[in-house]
Scaffold this active site. Structure first.
Site, PDB file in Angstrom:
ATOM      1  N   GLY A  13       0.814  -1.207   0.000  1.00 56.48           N
ATOM      2  CA  GLY A  13       0.000   0.000   0.000  1.00 56.48           C
ATOM      3  C   GLY A  13       0.846   1.255   0.000  1.00 56.48           C
ATOM      4  O   GLY A  13       0.583   2.209   0.734  1.00 56.48           O
ATOM      5  N   GLY A  17      -0.559   8.113   1.311  1.00 61.72           N
ATOM      6  CA  GLY A  17      -0.699   8.141   2.770  1.00 61.72           C
ATOM      7  C   GLY A  17       0.460   7.547   3.540  1.00 61.72           C
ATOM      8  O   GLY A  17       1.639   7.816   3.268  1.00 61.72           O
ATOM      9  N   ASP A  65      -2.013  -6.672  -6.720  1.00 60.46           N
ATOM     10  CA  ASP A  65      -3.323  -6.661  -6.087  1.00 60.46           C
ATOM     11  C   ASP A  65      -3.255  -7.605  -4.894  1.00 60.46           C
ATOM     12  O   ASP A  65      -3.205  -8.831  -5.059  1.00 60.46           O
ATOM     13  CB  ASP A  65      -4.394  -7.113  -7.076  1.00 60.46           C
ATOM     14  CG  ASP A  65      -5.795  -7.103  -6.477  1.00 60.46           C
ATOM     15  OD1 ASP A  65      -5.922  -6.874  -5.261  1.00 60.46           O
ATOM     16  OD2 ASP A  65      -6.762  -7.353  -7.234  1.00 60.46           O
ATOM     17  N   ASN A  92       1.313  -2.613   5.467  1.00 59.78           N
ATOM     18  CA  ASN A  92       0.589  -1.363   5.649  1.00 59.78           C
ATOM     19  C   ASN A  92      -0.768  -1.338   4.951  1.00 59.78           C
ATOM     20  O   ASN A  92      -1.703  -0.722   5.429  1.00 59.78           O
ATOM     21  CB  ASN A  92       1.445  -0.200   5.118  1.00 59.78           C
ATOM     22  CG  ASN A  92       0.630   1.054   4.903  1.00 59.78           C
ATOM     23  OD1 ASN A  92       0.224   1.730   5.848  1.00 59.78           O
ATOM     24  ND2 ASN A  92       0.359   1.373   3.639  1.00 59.78           N
ATOM     25  N   SER A 146      -4.568  -0.275  13.752  1.00 62.97           N
ATOM     26  CA  SER A 146      -5.476   0.831  14.050  1.00 62.97           C
ATOM     27  C   SER A 146      -5.975   0.691  15.478  1.00 62.97           C
ATOM     28  O   SER A 146      -6.041  -0.414  16.020  1.00 62.97           O
ATOM     29  CB  SER A 146      -6.663   0.785  13.069  1.00 62.97           C
ATOM     30  OG  SER A 146      -7.736   1.543  13.546  1.00 62.97           O
ATOM     31  N   TYR A 161     -14.980  -3.625   9.896  1.00 63.81           N
ATOM     32  CA  TYR A 161     -13.594  -3.166   9.740  1.00 63.81           C
ATOM     33  C   TYR A 161     -12.826  -3.374  11.042  1.00 63.81           C
ATOM     34  O   TYR A 161     -11.686  -3.854  11.044  1.00 63.81           O
ATOM     35  CB  TYR A 161     -13.592  -1.695   9.341  1.00 63.81           C
ATOM     36  CG  TYR A 161     -12.252  -1.013   9.448  1.00 63.81           C
ATOM     37  CD1 TYR A 161     -11.243  -1.265   8.526  1.00 63.81           C
ATOM     38  CD2 TYR A 161     -11.991  -0.090  10.471  1.00 63.81           C
ATOM     39  CE1 TYR A 161     -10.014  -0.634   8.619  1.00 63.81           C
ATOM     40  CE2 TYR A 161     -10.772   0.545  10.566  1.00 63.81           C
ATOM     41  CZ  TYR A 161      -9.780   0.267   9.642  1.00 63.81           C
ATOM     42  OH  TYR A 161      -8.567   0.900   9.735  1.00 63.81           O
TER      43      TYR A 161
END
Length: 224
Positions: A13, A17, A65, A92, A146, A161
């Site tokens: 990723g 960001g 992907d 990430n 997270s 999530y």
């Protein structure tokens, strides 16, 4: 960070960001960074910026992907052929879909599982095998997580999530236990910080005998 110079890091990723910031920071510290994403246009631009800035490392864009295991395995095969293998893996890549438990679409749930859980697990497995094949005993696997992986907030759109992020918390602890059982000095860390790039550098800068298991800072998150 001197011991990591010229060694290979995989950042998933890496197009935007946190991933882009981490990739840039590692290149600044002299690492050879394979940055992957479904689209590599932005990674190619970042690689050019790093080169123009004269950073001692290199950023290598790779299209992958992460919801497709065959593409992940192909990427690791290419890294082995071109760069010997992976010494640092930064898991990430992650995504969130506003799919509540009572009304969410199965496709959205499955996509989150594939990217947030399965891809992390596959990349972790392949990274460890890469290290083991080359007798690398000081590698590092870092899972970007997270705060939703530690608490369930009263917002229905993030509940599934959050479940995937709880899985990352469990996977990282399980990984640490398996690495201990394997009697290896390869380390595993779970990060939940606002400034991920500096947190990654801090963790990698720790002496080889120091295990930093978790860094937690409460970020502001958005679901889109």
């Amino acid at each position: 960070m001197e011991r990591w110079q010229h060694r290979v890091a995989l950042v998933t990723g890496a197009s935007v960001g946190i991933g882009a910031a981490v990739a840039r920071a590692l290149v600044q510290h002299g690492m050879k960074v394979v940055g992957c994403a479904r689209s590599v246009d932005k990674i190619e631009k970042l690689a050019a910026e790093c080169q123009s800035a004269g950073y001692p490392g290199t950023l290598i864009p790779y299209k992958c992907d992460l919801s497709n295991e065959e593409e992940i395995l192909s990427m690791f095969s290419a890294i082995k052929t071109l760069h010997q293998g992976v010494d640092v893996c930064i898991n990430n890549a992650g995504l969130a879909r506003p799919e509540p438990l009572l009304s969410g679409k199965t496709e959205g749930w499955r996509t989150m599982i594939d990217v947030n859980v399965m891809a992390v697990s596959i990349c972790t497995r392949e990274t460890y095998q890469s290290m083991k094949e080359r007798s690398i005993d000081d590698g590092h696997i870092i899972n970007i997580n997270s705060m939703n992986g530690h608490s369930v907030v009263p917002q229905s759109v993030v509940h599934f999530y959050s479940a995937t992020k709880y899985a990352v918390t469990a996977l990282t602890e399980g990984l640490r236990q398996e690495l201990r059982e394997a009697k290896t000095h390869i380390r595993a860390t779970c990060l939940k910080a606002e400034d991920m790039a500096n947190a990654v550098i801090y963790v990698l800068s720790a002496p080889p005998h120091v295990q930093i298991g978790d860094i937690q800072m409460r970020p502001t998150e958005q679901i889109s």
